[in-house]
Design an enzyme around this catalytic site. Structure first.
Site, PDB file in Angstrom:
ATOM      1  CB  CYS A 111      -0.931   0.013   1.209  1.00  0.00           C
ATOM      2  SG  CYS A 111      -2.064  -1.371   1.226  1.00  0.00           S
ATOM      3  CG  HIS A 246      -2.865   3.469   3.117  1.00  0.00           C
ATOM      4  ND1 HIS A 246      -3.598   3.326   1.962  1.00  0.00           N
ATOM      5  CD2 HIS A 246      -2.822   2.228   3.667  1.00  0.00           C
ATOM      6  CE1 HIS A 246      -3.978   2.070   1.820  1.00  0.00           C
ATOM      7  NE2 HIS A 246      -3.516   1.383   2.848  1.00  0.00           N
ATOM      8  CG  ASN A 276      -6.695  -0.448   2.041  1.00  0.00           C
ATOM      9  OD1 ASN A 276      -6.055   0.023   1.109  1.00  0.00           O
ATOM     10  ND2 ASN A 276      -6.135  -1.087   3.057  1.00  0.00           N
TER      11      ASN A 276
END
Ligand code: UT7
Length: 319
Positions: A111, A246, A276
């Site tokens: 990520c 994030h 996400n």
């Protein structure tokens, strides 16, 4: 001399899946998902390909930057999995955009892909490997490799693509990347194939995660990475206009914000609508803010991410 962000672009799948929709797939409910994660809906690939989204996002970023594909010195794809095992996403996008010739490769920082790709792009500009423009395309399809019978993971992720076009400038003030290599807390095994010469694994190739461990890593490292880049650039937290973090869990974002002692308006979110989206998460948020006119010229942005690796990282950027 490194870069400035000359243009941003993004694209997400048409299909929007609500928490109530998910409650018909696994044993969950809207209240649990909203309270524990902050997610209400996510976009899920159905009829389109991830390549189509990545190409659309890239074209939008090129258009916003006023740069043509033939001016690209480099394309970096940031992804954990895309439509092909090989070739790289960056090569697939390059083929669709035209003007081949420039190097094109992928990076897998989990990520943290956007921050990692920015760090690499800066080094290309600094060493003369890039003189005109670089495209970073972050594209993820995590809904294709979550286990849709595992309620602890399938409710968390969404799909999407987001790109930035970088041109020469001095916008990047500092970066910091940190890896604590350990697949246990968060991984997805690769399929082992059907070679007659190896033992083919029975283990399922889906995302497996120790949520609590990743949560702790995330909060600790968001704070320490952001602090490191601020120290490197001799910037106080009060001078940072926006923290683009994030979008994995609203509680993680809140915990980091409180530890850094900053007000909620400096931590914009879109996790409510996208879940996400891994490496695409920060550039997707950035593109939305840019297009909504919410990022002023000269704004100071702290981007910070964390995820599989475990890897985390931060970048401090003057727009
Ligand atoms: O990009 C990086 C990727 N990962 C992350 O950022 C994830 C970081 N971690 C997290 O975001 C959180 O740990 C989660 C959202 C994954 C989980 O939240 P939690 O507060 O840590 O919950 P938990 O895993 O401790 O589970 C609490 C309870 C359990 O039930 P029991 O054992 O207490 O009876 C779970 O079985 O919640 C249950 N549960 C659910 N219930 C309803 C787990 N998933 C669900 C669900 N719906 N979808």
């Amino acid at each position: 001399m490194n870069f400035k962000i000359a243009g941003t672009g993004s694209a997400t799948p048409k299909l929007v899946v609500s928490n109530d929709d998910l409650a018909r797939v696994v044993e969950t409910d809207d209240e649990w998902i909203v309270t524990r994660t902050g997610i209400s809906t996510r976009h899920v690939l159905s009829t389109e390909t991830l390549t189509e989204l990545a190409v659309t996002a890239s074209r939008r970023a090129l258009e916003a930057a006023g740069v043509t594909a033939s001016e690209l010195d480099l394309i970096i794809g940031a992804t954990t999995k895309h439509d092909y095992q090989v070739p790289a996403l960056a090569c697939v996008v390059q083929a669709e955009l035209g003007a081949p010739g420039a190097p094109a490769f992928d990076v897998n920082f989990g990520c943290t892909g956007f921050v990692g790709a920015l760090d690499i792009a800066a080094r290309y500009f600094e060493t003369g490997g890039a003189t005109r423009a670089v495209l970073i395309i972050c594209a993820e399809a995590l809904t294709r490799y979550v286990d849709w019978t595992d309620r602890a993971t399938c409710v968390l992720f969404g799909d999407g693509a987001a790109a930035v076009v970088l041109t020469p400038g001095s916008s990047l003030l500092a970066t910091h990347i940190h890896a604590r290599g350990n697949p246990d807390p968060l991984h997805a095994l690769a399929p082992t194939g059907n070679s007659p010469y190896s033992q083919n694994s029975e283990e399922h190739p889906y995302i497996e995660m120790n949520g609590r461990e990743v949560f702790k890593f995330a909060v600790t490292n968001l704070c320490s990475d952001v602090t490191k880049v601020m120290e490197q650039a001799r910037v106080m937290p009060e001078e940072v206009d926006l923290f683009l973090v994030h979008q994995a869990n609203k509680r993680i974002i809140e915990a980091a914000r409180e530890r850094l002692g900053q007000p909620p308006e400096k931590f914009p979110t879109n996790i409510e609508r996208y879940g996400n989206t891994s490496a695409a998460s920060i550039p997707l948020l950035l593109d939305e803010l840019v297009r909504a006119g919410k990022i002023e010229d000269d704004a100071l942005l702290a981007c910070a991410a964390f995820g599989a690796g475990l890897i985390s990282g931060a970048a401090l950027i003057r727009m």
